[in-house]
Design a protein around this motif. Structure first.
Motif, mmCIF file in Angstrom:
data_model
loop_
_atom_site.group_PDB
_atom_site.id
_atom_site.type_symbol
_atom_site.label_atom_id
_atom_site.label_comp_id
_atom_site.label_asym_id
_atom_site.label_seq_id
_atom_site.Cartn_x
_atom_site.Cartn_y
_atom_site.Cartn_z
ATOM 1 N N ASP A 106 19.180 38.535 49.063
ATOM 2 C CA ASP A 106 18.485 37.642 47.953
ATOM 3 C C ASP A 106 19.617 37.702 46.737
ATOM 4 O OD1 ASP A 106 16.064 37.423 49.053
ATOM 5 O OD2 ASP A 106 15.134 38.953 47.844
ATOM 6 N N MET A 107 20.320 38.737 46.684
ATOM 7 C CA MET A 107 21.470 38.929 45.637
ATOM 8 C C MET A 107 22.584 38.098 45.935
ATOM 9 S SD MET A 107 23.015 42.044 43.632
ATOM 10 C CE MET A 107 21.701 42.447 42.750
ATOM 11 N N PHE A 108 23.169 37.944 47.336
ATOM 12 C CA PHE A 108 24.397 37.521 47.875
ATOM 13 C C PHE A 108 23.957 36.252 48.571
ATOM 14 C CE2 PHE A 108 25.522 41.766 46.821
ATOM 15 C CZ PHE A 108 26.616 41.433 46.191
ATOM 16 N N ALA A 109 22.611 35.453 48.452
ATOM 17 C CA ALA A 109 22.544 34.490 49.297
ATOM 18 C C ALA A 109 23.476 33.200 48.782
ATOM 19 C CB ALA A 109 21.030 33.958 49.217
ATOM 20 N N SER A 156 31.688 41.984 53.950
ATOM 21 C CA SER A 156 30.904 40.875 53.515
ATOM 22 C C SER A 156 29.755 40.754 54.409
ATOM 23 C CB SER A 156 31.796 39.802 53.560
ATOM 24 O OG SER A 156 32.160 39.127 54.995
ATOM 25 N N GLU A 157 29.624 41.201 55.526
ATOM 26 C CA GLU A 157 28.590 40.973 56.580
ATOM 27 C C GLU A 157 27.565 41.909 56.305
ATOM 28 O OE1 GLU A 157 29.741 40.819 60.706
ATOM 29 O OE2 GLU A 157 30.875 38.752 60.300
ATOM 30 N N GLU A 158 28.116 43.175 56.079
ATOM 31 C CA GLU A 158 27.153 44.177 55.765
ATOM 32 C C GLU A 158 26.513 44.208 54.345
ATOM 33 O OE1 GLU A 158 24.857 47.568 56.449
ATOM 34 O OE2 GLU A 158 26.132 46.414 57.925
ATOM 35 N N ILE A 159 27.397 43.726 53.393
ATOM 36 C CA ILE A 159 26.696 43.407 51.948
ATOM 37 C C ILE A 159 25.807 42.354 52.025
ATOM 38 C CG2 ILE A 159 27.298 42.976 49.561
ATOM 39 C CD1 ILE A 159 30.155 44.385 50.035
ATOM 40 N N SER A 160 25.837 41.337 52.646
ATOM 41 C CA SER A 160 25.031 40.128 52.682
ATOM 42 C C SER A 160 23.865 40.425 53.356
ATOM 43 C CB SER A 160 25.675 38.915 53.349
ATOM 44 O OG SER A 160 27.187 38.439 52.769
ATOM 45 N N THR A 219 36.436 46.468 55.402
ATOM 46 C CA THR A 219 35.382 46.945 56.426
ATOM 47 C C THR A 219 34.681 48.186 55.857
ATOM 48 O OG1 THR A 219 37.048 48.529 57.270
ATOM 49 C CG2 THR A 219 37.001 46.395 58.473
ATOM 50 N N MET A 220 33.664 48.564 56.434
ATOM 51 C CA MET A 220 32.633 49.201 55.929
ATOM 52 C C MET A 220 32.016 50.045 57.301
ATOM 53 S SD MET A 220 30.017 47.285 53.237
ATOM 54 C CE MET A 220 28.922 48.894 53.038
#
Length: 228
Positions: free
Chosen positions: A125-128, A116-120, A81-82
């Motif tokens: 573009d990077m995590f698509a 994962s949701e926050e980073i995406s 989590t973040m």
């Protein structure tokens, strides 16, 4: 008889000229083809390392230190989590944010969200097309993984967290003869077979230009890559 002999000589000369021209063309094009494959593969390795760098940055922001293993990054993506600040309302031009908070015009709440949701969301573009199962695999290496480690170093009495990730040139330049840019080329097997052996073998012509690709350092406080 003389005529047939003359024709034979002409044929031999034509064949010799073609072979000679082909050898010249081969000697000119092989370094260019090697460079083309090298730069293409290097780009894919670098793109993966940039993704790993982003994950390490988010990991350290939450954990306080960098991940030593890919399993730690994988667990952070899956279960981590973040902490983020949820903002509601707008600050009037006549007030500071602190004043607006005191007057309850705006609100600021700290909440936990899935990593994962926050980073995406932050890096779409990077995590698509991010694949958790293969993000630690070196492109073109037939399944070999990046080497990664993390540690701390001392700088002027201050503990600094560092990490390093790298791929060896022998790994990401594996099986160059099987590369589509070789197999699909005109007379590819004739012109470009043995590229890796020529340029990475005992008589390596590109020793200073082709290197291992390294992100970060275990001895210096940097998260730059050696391609930058």
């Amino acid at each position: 008889m003389k005529r047939s002999g003359y024709i034979l000589i002409q044929v031999v000369l034509i064949v010799a000229i073609i072979v000679f021209a082909l050898l010249i063309y081969r000697s000119i094009m092989r370094p260019q083809k090697f460079t083309q494959i090298y730069e293409g593969r290097k780009t894919e390795v670098v793109n993966k390392l940039k993704t790993i760098r982003e994950m390490q940055a988010y990991y350290k922001n939450e954990k306080g230190s960098y991940a030593k293993t890919f399993d730690q990054l994988r667990d952070f993506w899956t279960n981590g989590t973040m902490t983020v600040v949820k903002k509601e309302g707008n600050v009037p031009d006549t007030l500071t944010e602190a004043e607006a908070l005191k007057l309850h015009i705006i609100s600021r709440d700290t909440i936990l969200v899935k990593a994962s949701e926050e980073i995406s969301k932050a890096k779409p573009d990077m995590f698509a097309n991010f694949d958790l199962n293969t993000f630690d695999i070196i492109p073109f290496s037939k399944g070999e993984k990046f080497t990664m480690d993390a540690d701390t170093i001392n700088r002027s009495g201050i503990k600094v967290y560092v990490y390093e990730v790298f791929a060896k040139k022998e790994q990401y330049l594996k099986d160059m003869d099987e590369d589509p840019r070789v197999r699909d080329a005109f007379m590819g097997s004739v012109l470009y077979s043995g590229l890796r052996e020529q340029f990475l073998g005992p008589n390596f012509d590109y020793r200073d230009n082709v290197t291992d690709i390294i992100l970060g350092s275990l001895t210096e406080p940097t998260t730059d890559g050696n391609w930058e």
